[in-house]
Design a protein around this motif. Structure first.
Motif, PDB file in Angstrom:
ATOM      1  N   LEU A 259       0.829  -1.207   0.000  1.00  0.00           N
ATOM      2  CA  LEU A 259       0.000   0.000   0.000  1.00  0.00           C
ATOM      3  C   LEU A 259       0.864   1.258   0.000  1.00  0.00           C
ATOM      4  O   LEU A 259       0.411   2.341  -0.333  1.00  0.00           O
ATOM      5  N   SER A 260       2.137   1.100   0.395  1.00  0.00           N
ATOM      6  CA  SER A 260       3.053   2.246   0.409  1.00  0.00           C
ATOM      7  C   SER A 260       3.673   2.499  -0.962  1.00  0.00           C
ATOM      8  O   SER A 260       4.501   3.397  -1.117  1.00  0.00           O
ATOM      9  N   GLY A 261       3.285   1.713  -1.955  1.00  0.00           N
ATOM     10  CA  GLY A 261       3.849   1.836  -3.301  1.00  0.00           C
ATOM     11  C   GLY A 261       3.580   3.189  -3.936  1.00  0.00           C
ATOM     12  O   GLY A 261       2.544   3.818  -3.693  1.00  0.00           O
ATOM     13  N   LYS A 262       4.526   3.622  -4.777  1.00  0.00           N
ATOM     14  CA  LYS A 262       4.411   4.920  -5.443  1.00  0.00           C
ATOM     15  C   LYS A 262       3.229   4.955  -6.404  1.00  0.00           C
ATOM     16  O   LYS A 262       2.656   6.012  -6.669  1.00  0.00           O
ATOM     17  N   SER A 263       2.869   3.802  -6.931  1.00  0.00           N
ATOM     18  CA  SER A 263       1.740   3.714  -7.854  1.00  0.00           C
ATOM     19  C   SER A 263       1.211   2.285  -7.835  1.00  0.00           C
ATOM     20  O   SER A 263       1.820   1.389  -7.237  1.00  0.00           O
ATOM     21  N   LEU A 264       0.085   2.077  -8.500  1.00  0.00           N
ATOM     22  CA  LEU A 264      -0.484   0.739  -8.632  1.00  0.00           C
ATOM     23  C   LEU A 264       0.522  -0.195  -9.298  1.00  0.00           C
ATOM     24  O   LEU A 264       0.732  -1.331  -8.857  1.00  0.00           O
ATOM     25  N   ARG A 265       1.169   0.285 -10.353  1.00  0.00           N
ATOM     26  CA  ARG A 265       2.124  -0.539 -11.095  1.00  0.00           C
ATOM     27  C   ARG A 265       3.322  -0.919 -10.225  1.00  0.00           C
ATOM     28  O   ARG A 265       3.796  -2.068 -10.278  1.00  0.00           O
ATOM     29  N   GLU A 266       3.827   0.022  -9.420  1.00  0.00           N
ATOM     30  CA  GLU A 266       4.970  -0.273  -8.544  1.00  0.00           C
ATOM     31  C   GLU A 266       4.599  -1.363  -7.537  1.00  0.00           C
ATOM     32  O   GLU A 266       5.400  -2.262  -7.258  1.00  0.00           O
ATOM     33  N   SER A 267       3.392  -1.293  -6.980  1.00  0.00           N
ATOM     34  CA  SER A 267       2.942  -2.306  -6.022  1.00  0.00           C
ATOM     35  C   SER A 267       2.833  -3.671  -6.684  1.00  0.00           C
ATOM     36  O   SER A 267       3.255  -4.688  -6.119  1.00  0.00           O
ATOM     37  N   GLN A 268       2.276  -3.707  -7.890  1.00  0.00           N
ATOM     38  CA  GLN A 268       2.123  -4.979  -8.602  1.00  0.00           C
ATOM     39  C   GLN A 268       3.477  -5.570  -8.980  1.00  0.00           C
ATOM     40  O   GLN A 268       3.703  -6.775  -8.814  1.00  0.00           O
ATOM     41  N   LEU A 269       4.391  -4.735  -9.459  1.00  0.00           N
ATOM     42  CA  LEU A 269       5.729  -5.217  -9.807  1.00  0.00           C
ATOM     43  C   LEU A 269       6.463  -5.761  -8.580  1.00  0.00           C
ATOM     44  O   LEU A 269       7.187  -6.761  -8.658  1.00  0.00           O
ATOM     45  N   GLY A 270       6.257  -5.097  -7.441  1.00  0.00           N
ATOM     46  CA  GLY A 270       6.891  -5.562  -6.200  1.00  0.00           C
ATOM     47  C   GLY A 270       6.442  -6.957  -5.819  1.00  0.00           C
ATOM     48  O   GLY A 270       7.266  -7.801  -5.433  1.00  0.00           O
ATOM     49  N   LEU A 271       5.141  -7.222  -5.938  1.00  0.00           N
ATOM     50  CA  LEU A 271       4.635  -8.553  -5.591  1.00  0.00           C
ATOM     51  C   LEU A 271       5.059  -9.602  -6.616  1.00  0.00           C
ATOM     52  O   LEU A 271       5.352 -10.747  -6.248  1.00  0.00           O
ATOM     53  N   ILE A 272       5.081  -9.247  -7.888  1.00  0.00           N
ATOM     54  CA  ILE A 272       5.545 -10.191  -8.913  1.00  0.00           C
ATOM     55  C   ILE A 272       7.018 -10.534  -8.671  1.00  0.00           C
ATOM     56  O   ILE A 272       7.437 -11.692  -8.787  1.00  0.00           O
ATOM     57  N   PHE A 273       7.809  -9.524  -8.319  1.00  0.00           N
ATOM     58  CA  PHE A 273       9.221  -9.728  -7.992  1.00  0.00           C
ATOM     59  C   PHE A 273       9.353 -10.729  -6.842  1.00  0.00           C
ATOM     60  O   PHE A 273      10.169 -11.650  -6.880  1.00  0.00           O
ATOM     61  N   ASN A 274       8.521 -10.559  -5.823  1.00  0.00           N
ATOM     62  CA  ASN A 274       8.518 -11.491  -4.693  1.00  0.00           C
ATOM     63  C   ASN A 274       8.119 -12.893  -5.132  1.00  0.00           C
ATOM     64  O   ASN A 274       8.731 -13.888  -4.722  1.00  0.00           O
ATOM     65  N   GLY A 275       7.099 -12.984  -5.983  1.00  0.00           N
ATOM     66  CA  GLY A 275       6.626 -14.280  -6.461  1.00  0.00           C
ATOM     67  C   GLY A 275       7.669 -15.038  -7.262  1.00  0.00           C
ATOM     68  O   GLY A 275       7.776 -16.262  -7.184  1.00  0.00           O
ATOM     69  N   LEU A 276       8.472 -14.303  -8.046  1.00  0.00           N
ATOM     70  CA  LEU A 276       9.512 -14.939  -8.863  1.00  0.00           C
ATOM     71  C   LEU A 276      10.720 -15.357  -8.034  1.00  0.00           C
ATOM     72  O   LEU A 276      11.377 -16.355  -8.348  1.00  0.00           O
ATOM     73  N   LEU A 277      11.028 -14.606  -6.984  1.00  0.00           N
ATOM     74  CA  LEU A 277      12.264 -14.843  -6.231  1.00  0.00           C
ATOM     75  C   LEU A 277      12.080 -15.733  -5.005  1.00  0.00           C
ATOM     76  O   LEU A 277      13.023 -16.409  -4.585  1.00  0.00           O
ATOM     77  N   LYS A 278      10.878 -15.759  -4.442  1.00  0.00           N
ATOM     78  CA  LYS A 278      10.674 -16.428  -3.154  1.00  0.00           C
ATOM     79  C   LYS A 278      10.906 -17.936  -3.220  1.00  0.00           C
ATOM     80  O   LYS A 278      11.595 -18.503  -2.352  1.00  0.00           O
ATOM     81  N   VAL A 279      10.352 -18.610  -4.219  1.00  0.00           N
ATOM     82  CA  VAL A 279      10.504 -20.067  -4.305  1.00  0.00           C
ATOM     83  C   VAL A 279      11.971 -20.458  -4.510  1.00  0.00           C
ATOM     84  O   VAL A 279      12.475 -21.340  -3.808  1.00  0.00           O
ATOM     85  N   PRO A 280      12.705 -19.806  -5.446  1.00  0.00           N
ATOM     86  CA  PRO A 280      14.141 -20.117  -5.551  1.00  0.00           C
ATOM     87  C   PRO A 280      14.910 -19.833  -4.265  1.00  0.00           C
ATOM     88  O   PRO A 280      15.830 -20.578  -3.915  1.00  0.00           O
ATOM     89  N   MET A 281      14.525 -18.771  -3.540  1.00  0.00           N
ATOM     90  CA  MET A 281      15.214 -18.459  -2.284  1.00  0.00           C
ATOM     91  C   MET A 281      15.002 -19.570  -1.263  1.00  0.00           C
ATOM     92  O   MET A 281      15.947 -20.014  -0.603  1.00  0.00           O
TER      93      MET A 281
END
Length: 557
Positions: A259-281
């Motif tokens: 919710l602290s994201g600069k925009s809707l797109r920034e928030s969505q990209l942040g979660l996608i980034f987490n989704g791509l990196l979390k399982v490999p981590m």
């Protein structure tokens, strides 16, 4: 620990605390304090979301989980990428459109005040307990291994987090979590490299994987439908998806990150980034645990890694019997050591499995003796495997860094939790139920006081907590008891205009009672509680709403 380790540990933690407090000082509005002024970029959101979930429990328990049970635990996270996509498409656009401070704020507009309050309280209960556990987890293990006072450790970890979280709010949490994730990644990669260097000459990484496979540690996928098996592809994809949807979509400790994201797109990209990196981590952290297991194929390992257990048994009348088991354990270790050096043929693998069964039986006998010596002693040693390896085998300086990894993870997740608990208390309970209007400064001040109060409560929970079977499972169990119900409420809000507030409120209360009962009698693996809770609350809400409307129509006649 040597002086260099204390220096590395102290400097790392103090830098994080001081930097976080200094960088984010002076929040004057509720939007700045709770939503970070909506200035957060996508990579900060992604790392902050990841750091919130990756508590100290992750880096203590997960390697131990892999040491004992192999790579199968990674299946728990298979639902996460699916959940991230759904949240990006459904949850985030609604939250941003309504410009809410908390996830539960939305529920009042859709249903009513009491449903919003109930959902907020369910969050406060489970996350308040979890905040105490994220402090307690590293404290009890470091206390047992290093001899540090447990209560003092709980208080120190709690105070360090409270200092910068009270000072800077959401922005302080996000800023410090970038530093904490940097420390975590660097520390874990160095630990992995050192483990490989410690393997005997001729034991390459590929050979190490073969040895792990011969011991059934490399089985990643389990397609069985056995409900007694906690971790399968199906529990990950189905139960895991519901858990991740609930956690990332409705838990304020995560919702507040994006919710602290600069925009809707920034928030969505942040979660996608987490989704791509979390399982490999998580795969990598489990692999670290597997490599620790391979290391102990060539080096002596205790029959139980908990040092307190060893201390208790040595002072008891069962010391001689326990020592006999240890000698048998060492004999098995020596036999396996000779086998894994050579070619791992089918016959060799069969023999290794036979020895593993014998060793497992010995370990169970050892646990029985430990319980006889002291019924209160913790016999499950999963959470002690990695920390014992760190302290015994890693070089000077690196021990301090790995301890900083553990404590940084504890601080990052606890800070997010306290921040979210305070925000929910201030916005969903205090501001909504206090009739008098106050200025922005008042609500910022109250948010800080609520942060301090929840921090003190988390420390108290940590001081009275007990160690469960496995700490990472304990946190997920607590979440699973509440998350499915909360997710069902949100899904009804998003997609079921037919259902109104009274029906949802009653359904939610009944569902929570049912889920607690199902968990108590141990009828299902905990991951399935998420799907069950979600399904029950949706079904009950429709039934109650339909019944209510039918009764209303009949009365009108």
């Amino acid at each position: 620990m040597q002086s260099i380790d204390w220096i590395v540990l102290s400097v790392t933690l103090l830098f994080i605390v001081v930097y976080g407090a200094w960088k984010t000082r002076g929040s004057k509005s509720v939007e700045e304090y709770i939503k970070g002024g909506n200035e957060t970029k996508w990579w900060t959101i992604g790392l902050s979301v990841m750091a919130t979930q990756a508590s100290a429990i992750t880096f203590l328990s997960t390697p131990g989980q892999a040491f004992h049970s192999g790579m199968g635990f990674v299946q728990f996270y298979f639902g996460l990428p699916i959940a991230m996509v759904i949240i990006c498409l459904v949850f985030i656009p609604i939250y941003h459109k309504l410009n809410v401070y908390t996830a539960y704020e939305y529920l009042e507009g859709r249903f009513d005040k009491k449903t919003r309050t109930l959902t907020a309280i369910l969050f406060l209960i489970q996350r308040g307990l979890a905040a105490g556990i994220t402090i307690f987890a590293p404290a009890i293990i470091l206390s047992a291994v290093l001899g540090w006072d447990l209560v003092v450790l709980n208080i120190v970890i709690g105070i360090l987090v409270i200092v910068y979280t009270v000072s800077g709010g959401t922005k302080a949490v996000s800023v410090t979590q970038k530093q904490q994730m940097a420390v975590i990644f660097i520390g874990m990669f160095i630990a992995f490299y050192v483990i490989l260097q410690y393997l005997p000459e001729g034991i390459t990484f590929i050979k190490a994987l073969e040895i792990a496979g011969a011991n059934h540690k490399m089985k990643v996928l389990d397609f069985s439908w056995d409900l007694n098996n906690r971790y399968t592809v199906w529990t990950g994809l189905l139960g895991g998806t519901f858990l991740m949807l609930s956690y990332f979509g409705t838990d304020q400790s995560q919702v507040q990150r994006y919710l602290s994201g600069k925009s809707l797109r920034e928030s969505q990209l942040g979660l996608i980034f987490n989704g791509l990196l979390k399982v490999p981590m998580q795969f990598f952290i489990l692999l670290v645990g597997v490599m620790v297991f391979v290391f102990y194929q060539f080096n002596s390992a205790p029959i139980n890694f908990n040092p307190k257990a060893q201390e208790v048994i040595n002072k008891s009348e069962y010391a001689a019997a326990y020592e006999k088991l240890e000698l048998q354990h060492k004999e098995i270790e020596e036999q396996k050591k000779q086998l894994v050096y050579g070619e791992l043929t089918t016959d060799v693998k069969t023999r290794i499995q036979e020895l593993n069964k014998q060793d497992t039986a010995l370990k169970e006998e050892a646990k029985v003796l430990l319980k006889k010596a002291d019924a209160e002693v913790e016999t499950n040693d999963k959470d002690y495997v990695f920390i014992q390896f760190i302290l015994k085998y890693l070089p000077k300086g690196l021990i301090g860094l790995l301890l900083a990894v553990i404590l940084s993870a504890a601080m990052s997740s606890t800070a997010s939790e306290l921040n979210a608990l305070a925000s929910t208390t201030a916005i969903d309970l205090y501001k909504r139920n206090v009739t008098k209007e106050y200025n922005e400064k008042h609500y910022v001040t109250m948010s800080k006081w609520f942060t301090l109060a929840w921090g003190i409560l988390a420390i108290l929970v940590a001081c009275i907590a007990n160690l469960f079977d496995n700490l990472i499972q304990l946190v997920n169990i607590i979440g699973s008891i509440f998350y499915g119900n909360v997710l069902g409420i949100f899904l009804l809000a998003f997609f079921a205009n037919y259902v109104k507030g009274n029906a949802v409120f009653i359904a939610a209360i009944i569902t929570q009672i049912i889920i607690i009962a199902v968990w108590y009698i141990d009828w299902l693996p905990y991951l399935w509680l998420n799907a069950l809770g979600c399904g029950i609350v949706i079904l009950l809400a429709f039934l109650i709403e339909s019944t209510s409307r039918m009764l209303f129509i009949n009365n009108q006649k």
